[in-house]
Write a protein that holds these residues in place. Structure first.
Motif, PDB file in Angstrom:
ATOM      1  N   LYS A 239       0.811  -1.213   0.000  1.00 19.87           N
ATOM      2  CA  LYS A 239       0.000   0.000   0.000  1.00 19.87           C
ATOM      3  C   LYS A 239       0.856   1.280   0.000  1.00 19.87           C
ATOM      4  O   LYS A 239       0.593   2.200  -0.762  1.00 19.87           O
ATOM      5  CB  LYS A 239      -0.885  -0.027   1.250  1.00 19.87           C
ATOM      6  N   PHE A 240       1.832   1.300   0.874  1.00 21.49           N
ATOM      7  CA  PHE A 240       2.605   2.536   1.026  1.00 21.49           C
ATOM      8  C   PHE A 240       4.073   2.397   0.631  1.00 21.49           C
ATOM      9  O   PHE A 240       4.836   3.354   0.728  1.00 21.49           O
ATOM     10  CB  PHE A 240       2.508   3.037   2.472  1.00 21.49           C
ATOM     11  N   GLY A 241       4.464   1.195   0.200  1.00 17.63           N
ATOM     12  CA  GLY A 241       5.859   1.003  -0.182  1.00 17.63           C
ATOM     13  C   GLY A 241       6.756   0.996   1.032  1.00 17.63           C
ATOM     14  O   GLY A 241       6.292   1.082   2.180  1.00 17.63           O
ATOM     15  N   THR A 242       8.051   0.930   0.778  1.00 18.33           N
ATOM     16  CA  THR A 242       9.001   0.902   1.898  1.00 18.33           C
ATOM     17  C   THR A 242       8.920   2.184   2.715  1.00 18.33           C
ATOM     18  O   THR A 242       9.261   2.201   3.901  1.00 18.33           O
ATOM     19  CB  THR A 242      10.439   0.721   1.380  1.00 18.33           C
ATOM     20  N   VAL A 282       1.385   7.005  -8.922  1.00 22.21           N
ATOM     21  CA  VAL A 282       0.655   6.608 -10.116  1.00 22.21           C
ATOM     22  C   VAL A 282       0.112   5.194  -9.913  1.00 22.21           C
ATOM     23  O   VAL A 282      -1.043   4.907 -10.189  1.00 22.21           O
ATOM     24  CB  VAL A 282       1.578   6.658 -11.352  1.00 22.21           C
ATOM     25  N   SER A 283       0.943   4.312  -9.394  1.00 21.52           N
ATOM     26  CA  SER A 283       0.527   2.933  -9.093  1.00 21.52           C
ATOM     27  C   SER A 283       1.614   2.277  -8.260  1.00 21.52           C
ATOM     28  O   SER A 283       2.691   2.829  -8.094  1.00 21.52           O
ATOM     29  CB  SER A 283       0.342   2.134 -10.384  1.00 21.52           C
ATOM     30  N   CYS A 290       6.255 -11.186  -8.149  1.00 25.40           N
ATOM     31  CA  CYS A 290       6.054 -10.717  -6.783  1.00 25.40           C
ATOM     32  C   CYS A 290       4.578 -10.459  -6.496  1.00 25.40           C
ATOM     33  O   CYS A 290       3.840  -9.956  -7.342  1.00 25.40           O
ATOM     34  CB  CYS A 290       6.838  -9.436  -6.548  1.00 25.40           C
ATOM     35  N   VAL A 291       4.172 -10.797  -5.279  1.00 21.72           N
ATOM     36  CA  VAL A 291       2.790 -10.519  -4.871  1.00 21.72           C
ATOM     37  C   VAL A 291       2.686  -9.323  -3.929  1.00 21.72           C
ATOM     38  O   VAL A 291       1.604  -8.794  -3.707  1.00 21.72           O
ATOM     39  CB  VAL A 291       2.131 -11.749  -4.197  1.00 21.72           C
ATOM     40  N   ILE A 292       3.810  -8.915  -3.348  1.00 24.85           N
ATOM     41  CA  ILE A 292       3.768  -7.799  -2.398  1.00 24.85           C
ATOM     42  C   ILE A 292       3.609  -6.468  -3.128  1.00 24.85           C
ATOM     43  O   ILE A 292       2.821  -5.632  -2.754  1.00 24.85           O
ATOM     44  CB  ILE A 292       5.045  -7.787  -1.519  1.00 24.85           C
ATOM     45  N   ARG A 293       4.378  -6.300  -4.179  1.00 26.96           N
ATOM     46  CA  ARG A 293       4.329  -5.098  -5.012  1.00 26.96           C
ATOM     47  C   ARG A 293       4.609  -3.833  -4.200  1.00 26.96           C
ATOM     48  O   ARG A 293       3.792  -2.910  -4.126  1.00 26.96           O
ATOM     49  CB  ARG A 293       2.997  -4.987  -5.753  1.00 26.96           C
ATOM     50  N   CYS A 294       5.779  -3.772  -3.612  1.00 26.15           N
ATOM     51  CA  CYS A 294       6.118  -2.615  -2.785  1.00 26.15           C
ATOM     52  C   CYS A 294       6.666  -1.445  -3.602  1.00 26.15           C
ATOM     53  O   CYS A 294       6.772  -0.333  -3.098  1.00 26.15           O
ATOM     54  CB  CYS A 294       7.122  -3.003  -1.698  1.00 26.15           C
ATOM     55  N   ALA A 295       7.052  -1.679  -4.871  1.00 23.50           N
ATOM     56  CA  ALA A 295       7.645  -0.586  -5.647  1.00 23.50           C
ATOM     57  C   ALA A 295       6.627   0.508  -5.921  1.00 23.50           C
ATOM     58  O   ALA A 295       5.433   0.236  -6.050  1.00 23.50           O
ATOM     59  CB  ALA A 295       8.209  -1.126  -6.955  1.00 23.50           C
ATOM     60  N   ARG A 296       7.119   1.721  -5.968  1.00 21.78           N
ATOM     61  CA  ARG A 296       6.273   2.886  -6.245  1.00 21.78           C
ATOM     62  C   ARG A 296       6.474   3.337  -7.690  1.00 21.78           C
ATOM     63  O   ARG A 296       7.587   3.322  -8.204  1.00 21.78           O
ATOM     64  CB  ARG A 296       6.656   4.079  -5.351  1.00 21.78           C
TER      65      ARG A 296
END
Lengths: 621, 621
Positions: A239-242, A282-283, A290-296
């Motif tokens: 949701k918020f990334g690192t 943007v997304s 990956c399922v976490i998708r932490c990248a911004r």
């Protein structure tokens, strides 16, 4: 399953292929561990890291590009120009899997080319291309030109690894970049590629990554996936990334501010992951598989800090460019992040180096530098006025650093050398020459041990003590309490993470998983049916000791310590007010040596025997 | 008196000394004239300007460094990478006199070095030094390092000529810099030095410049000095610098604005010499031996455009960076000027090129570029958003251009090639590839002829028609009236200025002086007792014709023309509203050819004979 290594000799643009024996894999797995072993065997002692004798190992691991989750990474190893000892770094994105799909499990870059060169690897076929036209170009544009040349415009197919101008110009804080915005940033290995004149590597192919027992592998993967998916940290990261950490670490008073002179930043919220998500996101985005998708994926539409749609910024970058430089403007940080990626910098090192510049500038004005050095500094600054909190001087400095222009020539050497040159060595907050990341160990005291004993220098990824001191994984501790159990956890993580980096997997798995989870995966993937958790953890310990031996052999860089500022100066603000690292370190370090079987930073001969490093027994204390 | 030429061969770091015969000096004087003659004789036709065959002539003249006033300049000649024909440029400061004092009257740079090199010349002694450590450095820092090496810290002793990163990276709009802030900027000859890998030249020495008849020389000098001192333009130049022109030219509606689409700029006052003097001026400054002292020393103390004490900005720079880019912020202009100097750019060319970028960006958004080109442009811009009037995008673009990063790779080629590449060739306002300076010929119509027929391309220094059309020297004309006498004056100035550039003197003398003033000086200095005004003016005409022959021999660049925008599009605003250059050009050009004895831009055989160029008679029309 075999581990195919492509050895590239840039001296004559030749290559050969070899297979890594299974017994070596069983001892060092892949990625970081295998890299450390090969480096120890192949890189002669005492060489200049910027010489043809140095080698760069770009390695995947047995799980890379398989169905195992978070397996979209690769690891780079070589002798570091920044620290002078073994350097390594890890990066996500798409490059690791595509390297394997291209037909090879790793690349060893040897020798040095006379002229700039880039390499394409497509379905096993290796080609060398003159890179004169790419030299001097940013990472973003380099990828574009290479994809054009390779007629592979879609960023979902194939992958590009590249260095930017920083690496070309031998900056010791340059990052190896891939997929434009992903960095194997730490320890400056991009400068080694720059020295070798290797601008980029393109990989593509359709090789299928086989595992020995498909059914079991599927089942084990699913088990791990379930754990990851269910974990609350995975959700927060998506949701918020690192940068979700900004508010958390600031609330703990461990958010290093103004070059590590304070522990809280009044503008923390304005540079937080929450603020980023609300205003500039943007997304989100994930690495391969990956399922976490932490990248911004972010952008700034207008104004002086306009930035096109691109990836980042991460927590460490936000901190290094933001709080540590007293910059509370997210738009400036996004732009600086873009520039740093495009020019090819390690953002942690760069942010620290810039903060040192500001401190030196302040000291020069106050008469706290040697007179000749103060004069030289003020002269060299030209039109840069690095007041605390000023983003524009940072933007100017980034360009100068990438091209070693004026003061940039000194900044390109990293924080430690910059501070040393201008007569204020304690202004640089580093261990073994590597600049520290975004956690003040005075506020999270187990990070003190983690930093001090990290083999590659000041880093948070050998043991991420924040996980138990702050995030409560595996259990919650008081970050300010001196507790010897933390030492055990730090050592455990160091060994465990050595395995993770060798597999090569993402460490964000480890909030939800533990060593046994990987035993099943490895049994299935490699057919090592008799593998146990004990063996795997001992493998991690072997790797950790081996890395340390590299420093022992070099005759420096094995001493465990923390910078004076953190050891002796109490933090002046926030929840950790009055704390310094000295008290914890005096308890932690001796116990750590006891647990490790080390004496004054050196493994004993007994320890080497115990962890299976008989081969290097002569280096034991 | 002898003219000692130092020939440097960079291929093997060797040199030899030769003397120029007196009869050649009498025919071509020195500086620009001698350079044109040597280039014509020695540079083979049709070579690539960026090849070892090209040569760079760095020349003084018979009056350089003598007691003659405004004799502190030097002239550079070579084949231009920007225009592909003969290029030359002139610069003030201290370098010219110190070159003579060092023991030589000129330097010919031949061949090309494998590695970066710099040269020191001290009292006749020539030494070659590896310049690896200087490569990539800015001009300001380069001078500092060289002065340190030469143990000559005082800027009053000796002088440094250098190229910046722009020249190193073969930018076709790079300037040869000297004394840090002085530029031999036009026609991109710094790229030739960059190709040859010559980073800098240091000159120092105590040679005394002799004249034949000291008494007479003193007397003649005093006469000229009196005239200069008394002239009102000299006074205005000292007080407000060249930027005194901003308000004047804007008031005439001839101040090119927004890439030559308008003739007045609403913020002209805020970027005027008067405003500069009031707000940012530290002092004025003169070249060696100058009494006018038109140079500005300025600074910006604070804010994003902070700039240390340094020289400039000049009128042309203020215009090119300011009005032509719709930037009305003097602080931004001062900073950009500093960066352009330090990175080594011709500010006129750079400002035009940036304005073209803005226009291309606007067209791309409006769908007025070919679709693929628009896409490529928007991609290449990355984080640069070159809106009209935005200084920050300019600052970013300057760095990119110096290092050929992304869009900078195209900007480094200059305005004409940039516009051509992106499918809008008419967006670049140039003649023969050289970007036009700060006078719209639709508002000062004799500048139309001056630009169109300038041998080195679009420039204001072959014939400065502004002097009669605006400033009333030698008499005042209506700048909008079509008057054939102006053609005679343009031709006269072209010949006269050829003499001034060959002497080598400052053109600011010429507001107060005329040809006869220099006859006496030359008689005294050279012992040419029988020299007459007629011979001197014919010498100027000879030089002008010879330069044109270089283009004739190349087979291109001899056609006289003006850009379409100026010829056909009426100016939309100000006192010159509705005017275009076509009407004047149709009257002026045929008469000019008649006066010159040229056919379609080529001198006839008769003309060549008349002006004493029998040697090149085969090239005559």
């Amino acid at each position: 399953m075999g581990f195919k290594l492509l050895r590239v000799d840039l001296t004559d643009w030749s290559y050969r292929v070899e297979e890594v024996p299974d017994e070596i894999l069983r001892k060092y797995i892949g990625g970081r561990g295998l890299g450390a072993y090969l480096a120890m065997k192949e890189i002669p002692p005492h060489i200049n890291p910027l010489s043809p004798e140095n080698k760069i190992y770009i390695l995947t691991g047995p799980l890379t590009g398989t169905g195992a989750f978070e397996s979209g990474r690769y690891h780079v190893v070589g002798k570091s120009p920044l620290t002078g000892i073994l350097g390594d770094s890890n990066s996500g994105g798409q490059f690791g899997p595509w390297l394997r799909f291209s037909g090879y499990d790793g690349i060893v870059v040897e020798g040095a080319s006379d002229e700039p060169v880039w390499i394409s690897i497509v379905d096993g076929e290796v080609a060398f291309h003159p890179a004169k036209k790419l030299w001097g170009k940013g990472v973003v544009y380099t990828e574009k030109l290479i994809r054009k040349e390779m007629k592979t415009p879609s960023e979902h197919i194939g992958s590009v690894l590249a260095i930017g101008p920083a690496g070309e110009n031998l900056s010791k804080i340059a990052a190896i970049m891939n997929d434009k915005y992903r960095a194997a940033g730490r320890t400056g290995l991009a400068a080694v590629l720059g020295y070798k004149k290797l601008k980029a590597i393109f990989v593509k192919g359709s090789r299928k990554i086989e595992v020995v027992d498909k059914e079991k592998f599927k089942e084990e993967s699913k088990k791990v996936l379930d754990k990851i998916m269910k974990h609350s940290i995975s959700e927060a990261l998506g949701k918020f990334g690192t940068a979700v950490l900004v508010n958390i670490i600031n609330a703990h008073g461990a958010f290093p501010t103004k070059n590590w002179t304070r522990g809280t930043f009044e503008k923390a919220f304005e540079i937080s992951g929450e603020y980023l998500a609300e205003k500039y996101l943007v997304s989100n985005k994930g690495c391969w598989g990956c399922v976490i998708r932490c990248a911004r994926v972010s952008k700034v539409d207008n104004g002086p800090y306009r930035t096109p749609v691109s990836e980042g910024p991460e927590y460490e970058t936000i901190w290094a460019f933001g709080a540590n430089n007293l910059i509370g403007d997210m738009e400036a940080i996004i732009k600086l992040n873009y520039l740093a990626n495009d020019l090819g910098f390690d953002t942690i090192s760069l942010g620290n180096t810039m903060a040192v510049l500001r401190e030196l500038y302040e000291k020069a004005q106050k008469g706290e530098l040697p007179e000749d050095k103060a004069k030289e500094l003020l002269d060299l600054l030209e039109d840069i006025k690095p007041d605390w909190g000023d983003p524009d001087s940072f933007i100017q400095a980034v360009w100068r650093t990438a091209y070693r222009h004026g003061i940039g020539d000194y900044m390109a050497e990293g924080a430690a050398r910059l501070a040393e040159y201008f007569g204020s060595p304690d202004s640089a907050i580093h261990v073994r020459g590597l600049e520290l990341p975004a956690y003040d160990p005075r506020g999270i005291n187990s990070m003190a041990l983690s930093y001090a004993t990290s083999n590659r220098g000041g880093c948070h990824l050998r043991a991420y003590a924040v996980s138990f001191d702050v995030l409560g994984v595996p259990e919650k501790f008081d970050p300010l309490a001196i507790d010897k159990r933390k030492v055990e956890l730090v050592k455990y993580q160091q060994d465990y993470f050595s395995v993770i980096d060798s597999l090569v997997l993402c460490k964000f798995n480890t909030f939800a998983t533990d060593v046994p989870d990987y035993v099943g995966l490895l049994q299935a993937a490699m057919g090592w049916d008799d593998l146990t958790s004990e063996e795997l953890l001992l493998t991690g310990e072997r790797i950790y000791n081996l890395e340390r031996l590299f420093a022992v052999r070099e005759g420096h860089g094995y001493k465990d310590y923390l910078p004076k500022r953190l050891m002796e100066e109490p933090i002046p603000d926030g929840p950790a007010k009055g704390k310094r690292a000295k008290e914890a370190m005096e308890v932690y370090l001796p116990y750590f040596y006891e647990l490790r079987g080390w004496v004054d930073g050196k493994p004993t001969k007994e320890t080497l025997k115990r962890v299976g490093l008989e081969e290097f027994i002569d280096l034991g204390a």
